[in-house]
Design a protein around this motif. Structure first.
Motif, PDB file in Angstrom:
ATOM      1  N   SER A 142       1.077  -1.320  -0.105  1.00 60.59           N
ATOM      2  CA  SER A 142       0.094   0.045   0.071  1.00 60.59           C
ATOM      3  C   SER A 142       0.837   1.302  -0.025  1.00 60.59           C
ATOM      4  N   LYS A 143       2.093   1.170   0.293  1.00 61.69           N
ATOM      5  CA  LYS A 143       3.151   2.440   0.380  1.00 61.69           C
ATOM      6  C   LYS A 143       3.580   2.453  -1.074  1.00 61.69           C
ATOM      7  N   ALA A 144       3.617   1.883  -2.066  1.00 63.75           N
ATOM      8  CA  ALA A 144       3.907   1.833  -3.400  1.00 63.75           C
ATOM      9  C   ALA A 144       3.197   2.929  -4.232  1.00 63.75           C
ATOM     10  N   SER A 145       3.755   4.005  -4.697  1.00 68.60           N
ATOM     11  CA  SER A 145       2.767   4.647  -5.678  1.00 68.60           C
ATOM     12  C   SER A 145       2.860   3.850  -6.966  1.00 68.60           C
ATOM     13  N   GLY A 200       5.292  10.323 -18.561  1.00 66.04           N
ATOM     14  CA  GLY A 200       4.256  10.676 -17.637  1.00 66.04           C
ATOM     15  C   GLY A 200       3.908   9.674 -16.531  1.00 66.04           C
ATOM     16  N   ALA A 201       3.862  10.180 -15.289  1.00 60.72           N
ATOM     17  CA  ALA A 201       3.829   9.229 -14.231  1.00 60.72           C
ATOM     18  C   ALA A 201       2.468   8.516 -14.249  1.00 60.72           C
ATOM     19  N   GLU A 202       1.597   8.982 -14.771  1.00 61.34           N
ATOM     20  CA  GLU A 202       0.268   8.279 -14.769  1.00 61.34           C
ATOM     21  C   GLU A 202       0.170   7.468 -15.914  1.00 61.34           C
ATOM     22  N   ASN A 203       0.959   7.266 -16.980  1.00 67.58           N
ATOM     23  CA  ASN A 203       0.941   6.313 -17.953  1.00 67.58           C
ATOM     24  C   ASN A 203       1.844   5.134 -17.949  1.00 67.58           C
ATOM     25  N   ALA A 219       3.810   1.048 -13.798  1.00 66.92           N
ATOM     26  CA  ALA A 219       2.310   1.509 -13.884  1.00 66.92           C
ATOM     27  C   ALA A 219       1.854   2.048 -12.649  1.00 66.92           C
ATOM     28  N   PRO A 220       1.102   3.017 -12.382  1.00 66.41           N
ATOM     29  CA  PRO A 220       0.590   3.555 -11.169  1.00 66.41           C
ATOM     30  C   PRO A 220       0.031   2.255 -10.645  1.00 66.41           C
ATOM     31  N   ARG A 221      -0.054   2.189  -9.103  1.00 67.63           N
ATOM     32  CA  ARG A 221      -0.390   1.277  -8.238  1.00 67.63           C
ATOM     33  C   ARG A 221      -1.970   1.234  -8.400  1.00 67.63           C
TER      34      ARG A 221
END
Length: 272
Positions: free
Chosen positions: A118-121, A154-157, A195-197
């Motif tokens: 749960s700590k991972a982004s 992009g951090a969201e991709n 990829a985002p968690r």
């Protein structure tokens, strides 16, 4: 690493898992696949490869901050499972994930979800087969690549990190052959998706030879990062998509000494 990016690297190894799809063997039907995968002689060969190649390469990582998820069937034979448990104990965070027959994507996704902190982004899902090896700096290089890759993509991709340079170890009746390769399409060994968690895609969402057609992809084609074995038990054809490089014995010795915990002599006699 940006303070808001906390990646968790999870290496997923499918160990004789009875999958409903995703492998050539899957076409034979669940019962036939199970009988083949769980045959004692085949399991003994897989364990020898895992003990000699895959596990030592994980134990040799210069960056030990990763999770290993070993996916097996819910009915994986008990004596073999106990052997696997014993082998994995030296790894800092290794888990055996037992699942009933599912598609390749569903099973590997469940394995990843069970291991995700749960700590991972971001989750960094990495492919590794139970008969191949990654270089001792593969985890470290993957982690180093994440910040600039996310800055570009992009951090969201979701984005891919792949390694196209390495060694092939062919096991033949006449003797083993070890040579270099520079693949022209992405190879799955050590390949990762960042990829985002909570995102649905993982490194198993797309055929590894086609990831560059769907996702932004960074490929290191210069540094040897893997050893792939080619033998009679391969599910895939074991073909090389790029250029074969005939290293001299001295060059092979130097590559192995710098990046892998194996000697050339050990590799040349593996399986004999």
């Amino acid at each position: 690493m940006p303070p808001d990016v906390k990646p968790q690297i999870i290496v997923v190894i499918r160990f004789s898992y009875v999958a409903l799809s995703g492998f050539r063997l899957s076409r034979n039907g669940e019962q036939d696949v199970r009988a083949l995968l769980y045959a004692s002689d085949r399991l003994e060969r897989r364990f020898r490869m895992f003990e000699a190649l895959t596990l030592p390469s994980l134990l040799a990582q210069t960056d030990p901050d990763f999770t290993t998820a070993v996916l097996v069937g819910a009915d994986f034979p008990h004596p073999w499972k106990k052997r696997l448990e014993a082998l994995l104990r030296p790894l800092a965070d290794a888990r055996i994930i037992s699942l009933p027959p599912l598609s390749n994507f569903k099973a590997t996704k469940k394995a990843l979800d069970r291991c995700t902190s749960s700590k991972a982004s971001h989750v960094v899902s990495m492919r590794l087969d139970d008969d191949d090896a990654i270089s001792n700096d593969c985890i470290a290089e993957t982690r180093r690549t994440i910040p600039p890759l996310l800055q570009i993509s992009g951090a969201e991709n979701p984005a891919i990190i792949a390694f196209n340079c390495g060694l092939f170890l062919e096991q033949r009746a006449a003797g083993n052959t070890l040579y270099g390769v520079n693949e022209k399409t992405p190879l799955g060994i050590g390949m990762s998706m960042v990829a985002p968690r909570g995102a649905r895609p993982t490194i198993f969402s797309t055929d590894h030879r086609m990831v560059h057609t769907r996702w932004n992809c960074f490929t290191d084609g210069m540094t040897p990062r893997f050893i792939r074995t080619v033998h009679a038990d391969n599910d895939s054809s074991g073909f090389m998509s790029g250029t074969r490089v005939e290293h001299s014995d001295d060059e092979l010795d130097a590559i192995l000494a710098q990046r892998f915990p194996f000697s050339r002599q050990a590799l040349m006699t593996l399986g004999s």
